[in-house]
Write a protein that holds these residues in place. Structure first.
Motif, PDB file in Angstrom:
ATOM      1  N   GLU A   1      32.319  30.939  72.059  1.00 17.37           N
ATOM      2  CA  GLU A   1      33.207  31.882  72.732  1.00 17.37           C
ATOM      3  C   GLU A   1      34.565  31.836  72.041  1.00 17.37           C
ATOM      4  O   GLU A   1      35.142  30.765  71.870  1.00 17.37           O
ATOM      5  N   THR A   2      35.057  33.006  71.636  1.00 16.14           N
ATOM      6  CA  THR A   2      36.382  33.116  71.049  1.00 16.14           C
ATOM      7  C   THR A   2      36.905  34.525  71.273  1.00 16.14           C
ATOM      8  O   THR A   2      36.159  35.495  71.154  1.00 16.14           O
ATOM      9  N   GLY A   3      38.159  34.632  71.629  1.00 15.18           N
ATOM     10  CA  GLY A   3      38.767  35.936  71.850  1.00 15.18           C
ATOM     11  C   GLY A   3      38.169  36.692  73.020  1.00 15.18           C
ATOM     12  O   GLY A   3      38.192  37.916  73.036  1.00 15.18           O
TER      13      GLY A   3
ATOM     14  N   PHE B   1      29.606  34.971  70.443  1.00 13.18           N
ATOM     15  CA  PHE B   1      28.956  35.245  69.168  1.00 13.18           C
ATOM     16  C   PHE B   1      27.843  34.239  68.933  1.00 13.18           C
ATOM     17  O   PHE B   1      28.029  33.047  69.148  1.00 13.18           O
ATOM     18  N   ARG B   2      26.696  34.729  68.454  1.00 13.25           N
ATOM     19  CA  ARG B   2      25.587  33.856  68.061  1.00 13.25           C
ATOM     20  C   ARG B   2      25.759  33.580  66.573  1.00 13.25           C
ATOM     21  O   ARG B   2      25.751  34.513  65.760  1.00 13.25           O
TER      22      ARG B   2
ATOM     23  N   VAL C   1      31.199  36.262  60.143  1.00 10.77           N
ATOM     24  CA  VAL C   1      31.409  36.909  61.432  1.00 10.77           C
ATOM     25  C   VAL C   1      32.822  37.479  61.499  1.00 10.77           C
ATOM     26  O   VAL C   1      33.771  36.856  61.029  1.00 10.77           O
ATOM     27  N   LYS C   2      32.957  38.676  62.106  1.00 11.15           N
ATOM     28  CA  LYS C   2      34.267  39.270  62.368  1.00 11.15           C
ATOM     29  C   LYS C   2      34.637  38.980  63.817  1.00 11.15           C
ATOM     30  O   LYS C   2      33.927  39.379  64.728  1.00 11.15           O
TER      31      LYS C   2
ATOM     32  N   TYR D   1      41.397  41.947  62.809  1.00 14.29           N
ATOM     33  CA  TYR D   1      40.295  41.007  62.969  1.00 14.29           C
ATOM     34  C   TYR D   1      40.395  39.923  61.899  1.00 14.29           C
ATOM     35  O   TYR D   1      41.098  40.067  60.904  1.00 14.29           O
ATOM     36  N   THR D   2      39.707  38.827  62.135  1.00  9.36           N
ATOM     37  CA  THR D   2      39.623  37.722  61.186  1.00  9.36           C
ATOM     38  C   THR D   2      38.163  37.553  60.794  1.00  9.36           C
ATOM     39  O   THR D   2      37.293  37.482  61.652  1.00  9.36           O
ATOM     40  N   LYS D   3      37.908  37.506  59.502  1.00 10.46           N
ATOM     41  CA  LYS D   3      36.546  37.299  59.007  1.00 10.46           C
ATOM     42  C   LYS D   3      36.393  35.818  58.680  1.00 10.46           C
ATOM     43  O   LYS D   3      37.194  35.256  57.937  1.00 10.46           O
ATOM     44  N   ILE D   4      35.360  35.190  59.273  1.00 12.18           N
ATOM     45  CA  ILE D   4      35.136  33.761  59.058  1.00 12.18           C
ATOM     46  C   ILE D   4      33.725  33.526  58.524  1.00 12.18           C
ATOM     47  O   ILE D   4      32.833  34.344  58.734  1.00 12.18           O
TER      48      ILE D   4
END
Length: 104
Positions: free
Chosen positions: A6-8, A12-13, A20-21, A93-96
């Motif tokens: 969980e973030t933001g 997300f899986r 992931v964005k 957005y941040t791409k990680i």
């Protein structure tokens, strides 16, 4: 092996190697970020479900980039008037890239 983080305010899986964005984080590209809000973890030993989070399981990721997303157009139709409103919005957005899932 995968986890749900969980973030933001979103979930997300993720698995190792995924890109992931997510919502914008104030972290420079190239730095490492650790997500400790893990809701679910599936590994070789089985499935673990948190209540609400799992202790001891963390997801390590590297920040690749910070950009604005595609433009979303918002149109407000007139109600008995000849004024049309068309607005655009570009969300940051941040791409990680997920490095590894630790623990479990």
């Amino acid at each position: 092996m995968y986890a749900i983080i969980e973030t933001g305010g979103k979930q997300f899986r993720v698995k190792s190697g995924d890109i992931v964005k997510i919502e914008k984080l104030n972290i420079e590209p190239g730095q490492e970020v650790i997500f400790d809000k893990v809701l679910l973890f599936k590994g070789n030993e089985g499935l673990k479900i948190g209540n609400p989070y799992i202790e001891g399981v963390k997801v390590k990721a590297e920040v690749i980039d910070e950009k604005k997303d595609k433009k979303v157009l918002v149109y407000s139709p007139p109600s008995k008037k000849a004024i049309h409103k068309l607005k655009g919005h570009r969300q940051w957005y941040t791409k990680i890239k997920i490095k590894e899932i630790v623990g479990g």
